[in-house]
Design a protein around this motif. Structure first.
Motif, PDB file in Angstrom:
ATOM      1  N   VAL A  82       0.821  -1.202   0.000  1.00  0.00           N
ATOM      2  CA  VAL A  82       0.000   0.000   0.000  1.00  0.00           C
ATOM      3  C   VAL A  82       0.863   1.263   0.000  1.00  0.00           C
ATOM      4  N   LYS A  83       0.195   2.368  -0.298  1.00  0.00           N
ATOM      5  CA  LYS A  83       0.849   3.671  -0.224  1.00  0.00           C
ATOM      6  C   LYS A  83       0.480   4.321   1.101  1.00  0.00           C
ATOM      7  N   MET A  84       1.420   4.991   1.710  1.00  0.00           N
ATOM      8  CA  MET A  84       1.138   5.713   2.947  1.00  0.00           C
ATOM      9  C   MET A  84       1.679   7.131   2.836  1.00  0.00           C
ATOM     10  N   GLY A  85       0.841   8.107   3.113  1.00  0.00           N
ATOM     11  CA  GLY A  85       1.243   9.503   2.998  1.00  0.00           C
ATOM     12  C   GLY A  85       2.192   9.911   4.105  1.00  0.00           C
ATOM     13  N   GLN A  86       1.995   9.360   5.275  1.00  0.00           N
ATOM     14  CA  GLN A  86       2.810   9.721   6.431  1.00  0.00           C
ATOM     15  C   GLN A  86       2.719   8.605   7.477  1.00  0.00           C
ATOM     16  N   THR A  87       3.521   8.756   8.509  1.00  0.00           N
ATOM     17  CA  THR A  87       3.490   7.797   9.609  1.00  0.00           C
ATOM     18  C   THR A  87       2.061   7.668  10.140  1.00  0.00           C
ATOM     19  N   SER A  88       1.605   6.456  10.289  1.00  0.00           N
ATOM     20  CA  SER A  88       0.202   6.268  10.668  1.00  0.00           C
ATOM     21  C   SER A  88      -0.013   4.897  11.286  1.00  0.00           C
ATOM     22  N   ASN A  89      -1.128   4.801  11.972  1.00  0.00           N
ATOM     23  CA  ASN A  89      -1.569   3.489  12.421  1.00  0.00           C
ATOM     24  C   ASN A  89      -2.224   2.770  11.254  1.00  0.00           C
ATOM     25  N   VAL A  90      -1.880   1.502  11.091  1.00  0.00           N
ATOM     26  CA  VAL A  90      -2.510   0.685  10.065  1.00  0.00           C
ATOM     27  C   VAL A  90      -3.430  -0.304  10.783  1.00  0.00           C
ATOM     28  N   TYR A  91      -4.675  -0.344  10.356  1.00  0.00           N
ATOM     29  CA  TYR A  91      -5.657  -1.213  10.999  1.00  0.00           C
ATOM     30  C   TYR A  91      -5.996  -2.380  10.096  1.00  0.00           C
ATOM     31  N   ALA A  92      -6.124  -3.527  10.696  1.00  0.00           N
ATOM     32  CA  ALA A  92      -6.646  -4.682   9.986  1.00  0.00           C
ATOM     33  C   ALA A  92      -8.037  -4.945  10.534  1.00  0.00           C
ATOM     34  N   LEU A  93      -8.989  -4.978   9.648  1.00  0.00           N
ATOM     35  CA  LEU A  93     -10.373  -5.234  10.048  1.00  0.00           C
ATOM     36  C   LEU A  93     -10.755  -6.612   9.535  1.00  0.00           C
ATOM     37  N   VAL A  94     -11.305  -7.426  10.412  1.00  0.00           N
ATOM     38  CA  VAL A  94     -11.645  -8.797  10.051  1.00  0.00           C
ATOM     39  C   VAL A  94     -13.078  -9.077  10.459  1.00  0.00           C
ATOM     40  N   LYS A  95     -13.821  -9.703   9.577  1.00  0.00           N
ATOM     41  CA  LYS A  95     -15.193 -10.091   9.919  1.00  0.00           C
ATOM     42  C   LYS A  95     -15.211 -11.601  10.123  1.00  0.00           C
ATOM     43  N   SER A  96     -15.527 -11.999  11.348  1.00  0.00           N
ATOM     44  CA  SER A  96     -15.536 -13.416  11.687  1.00  0.00           C
ATOM     45  C   SER A  96     -16.878 -13.763  12.311  1.00  0.00           C
ATOM     46  N   ASP A  97     -17.545 -14.761  11.763  1.00  0.00           N
ATOM     47  CA  ASP A  97     -18.862 -15.159  12.276  1.00  0.00           C
ATOM     48  C   ASP A  97     -19.815 -13.962  12.351  1.00  0.00           C
ATOM     49  N   GLY A  98     -19.706 -13.048  11.420  1.00  0.00           N
ATOM     50  CA  GLY A  98     -20.611 -11.904  11.380  1.00  0.00           C
ATOM     51  C   GLY A  98     -20.216 -10.754  12.289  1.00  0.00           C
ATOM     52  N   LYS A  99     -19.146 -10.940  13.090  1.00  0.00           N
ATOM     53  CA  LYS A  99     -18.702  -9.856  13.982  1.00  0.00           C
ATOM     54  C   LYS A  99     -17.392  -9.272  13.467  1.00  0.00           C
ATOM     55  N   PHE A 100     -17.184  -8.005  13.789  1.00  0.00           N
ATOM     56  CA  PHE A 100     -15.969  -7.347  13.313  1.00  0.00           C
ATOM     57  C   PHE A 100     -14.911  -7.258  14.407  1.00  0.00           C
ATOM     58  N   PHE A 101     -13.668  -7.522  14.025  1.00  0.00           N
ATOM     59  CA  PHE A 101     -12.549  -7.414  14.951  1.00  0.00           C
ATOM     60  C   PHE A 101     -11.444  -6.603  14.288  1.00  0.00           C
ATOM     61  N   MET A 102     -10.583  -6.036  15.126  1.00  0.00           N
ATOM     62  CA  MET A 102      -9.600  -5.135  14.593  1.00  0.00           C
ATOM     63  C   MET A 102      -8.259  -5.289  15.292  1.00  0.00           C
ATOM     64  N   ALA A 103      -7.196  -4.971  14.593  1.00  0.00           N
ATOM     65  CA  ALA A 103      -5.868  -4.920  15.189  1.00  0.00           C
ATOM     66  C   ALA A 103      -5.123  -3.751  14.560  1.00  0.00           C
ATOM     67  N   THR A 104      -4.123  -3.262  15.291  1.00  0.00           N
ATOM     68  CA  THR A 104      -3.412  -2.059  14.849  1.00  0.00           C
ATOM     69  C   THR A 104      -1.915  -2.264  14.843  1.00  0.00           C
ATOM     70  N   LYS A 105      -1.247  -1.587  13.955  1.00  0.00           N
ATOM     71  CA  LYS A 105       0.202  -1.522  13.993  1.00  0.00           C
ATOM     72  C   LYS A 105       0.608  -0.147  13.470  1.00  0.00           C
ATOM     73  N   GLU A 106       1.535   0.487  14.192  1.00  0.00           N
ATOM     74  CA  GLU A 106       2.016   1.769  13.695  1.00  0.00           C
ATOM     75  C   GLU A 106       3.174   1.541  12.738  1.00  0.00           C
ATOM     76  N   ILE A 107       3.092   2.145  11.574  1.00  0.00           N
ATOM     77  CA  ILE A 107       4.186   2.070  10.621  1.00  0.00           C
ATOM     78  C   ILE A 107       4.713   3.479  10.390  1.00  0.00           C
ATOM     79  N   LYS A 108       5.995   3.636  10.655  1.00  0.00           N
ATOM     80  CA  LYS A 108       6.611   4.955  10.474  1.00  0.00           C
ATOM     81  C   LYS A 108       7.080   5.101   9.034  1.00  0.00           C
ATOM     82  N   VAL A 109       6.776   6.236   8.457  1.00  0.00           N
ATOM     83  CA  VAL A 109       7.147   6.462   7.072  1.00  0.00           C
ATOM     84  C   VAL A 109       8.160   7.601   7.015  1.00  0.00           C
ATOM     85  N   THR A 110       9.277   7.357   6.371  1.00  0.00           N
ATOM     86  CA  THR A 110      10.284   8.411   6.284  1.00  0.00           C
ATOM     87  C   THR A 110      10.109   9.245   5.018  1.00  0.00           C
TER      88      THR A 110
END
Lengths: 155, 104
Positions: free
Chosen positions: A121-149
């Motif tokens: 993916v393209k990232m304009g600046q340092t940001s949190n990247v979220y992964a959104l997952v739908k499991s059994d009809g419910k949504f779950f999320m996880a985060t990782k910060e990726i620093k962009v130079t």
């Protein structure tokens, strides 16, 4: 280029007509089924994107992983992956909080496809990247910060 | 407009097929400006689907934030050596392309 075909695609938004076209073999059936979620991709903020995806407020989950570098030297090409050990995952999406439009991509996973997708993916600046997952009809999320130079939008 | 072929690599190991796709596409965001200051119009892949024989194994919707010449990797259960994998994409200009590869 077949001009007529373009016009047909442009003017008909009805799903029924699309499937008729698909049946006639004018357009590939798989593509006709998925209708690009314009609202979600146009949404600017995380909250609006989640709303457009129908995800509400997803719960954080340890069973969802975002993979990617801690520091990306080049924001134009950041390898990001989403994986999950949750059962019956039907959808995964990658969201980048500080991009002009948060949603980068979403994938629908039919049965038998593992919740493990990698892309770049393209990232304009340092940001949190979220992964959104739908499991059994419910949504779950996880985060990782990726620093962009060096940003990947503009130039 | 001519489109370039995708590179598709599919390998089967222990009953799981891993598919890697490299698409050739500009993926212009619509936010960049050219030398004269005019905005370069957005041009990007919106939809991408992958099939194993004729069964859908992945349907993706992409936004402008996906990198130029998008790379995609995913895994699905099943598949055998020699089976057909086909990947199709469609962009916001209505352009589309389908390429095929066999599982190695």
């Amino acid at each position: 280029m077949n001009k007529q075909r373009r016009n047909v695609l442009k003017t008909c938004s009805g799903a029924a007509l699309m499937s008729l076209l698909a049946a006639a073999g004018i357009i590939a059936p798989g593509i006709a089924l998925a209708e690009w979620n314009k609202a979600a991709f146009d949404a600017k903020s995380m909250a609006d994107t989640l709303k457009a995806l129908g995800a509400g407020t997803p719960a954080d989950s340890k069973d969802v992983q975002v993979t990617g570098p801690d520091i990306a030297e080049n924001g134009a090409v950041v390898p990001v992956g989403v994986s999950s050990t949750l059962p019956n995952v039907t959808m995964v999406a990658i969201l980048i909080e500080k991009n002009p439009n948060a949603l980068a991509a979403s994938f629908t996973l039919p049965e038998g496809t593992e919740a493990n997708v990698q892309t770049r993916v393209k990232m304009g600046q340092t940001s949190n990247v979220y992964a959104l997952v739908k499991s059994d009809g419910k949504f779950f999320m996880a985060t990782k910060e990726i620093k962009v130079t060096l940003g990947g939008c503009g130039g | 407009m001519a489109t370039n072929p995708m590179k598709i690599r599919a390998t089967n190991k222990d009953g799981v097929t891993e598919v890697k796709v490299l698409v050739s596409h500009e993926m212009e965001t619509g936010q960049r400006k050219d030398a004269s200051g005019a905005i370069v119009p957005a041009w990007f892949i919106t939809e991408l689907t992958a099939k194993h024989n004729d069964r859908l194994v992945l349907a993706g919707e992409l936004g402008t934030a996906v990198s130029k010449n998008p790379y995609l990797a995913f895994r699905f259960k099943g598949g055998a050596k020699g089976d057909k994998i086909s990947v199709s994409w469609k962009d916001n200009k209505g352009e589309s392309r389908t390429d095929e590869a066999a599982i190695a």
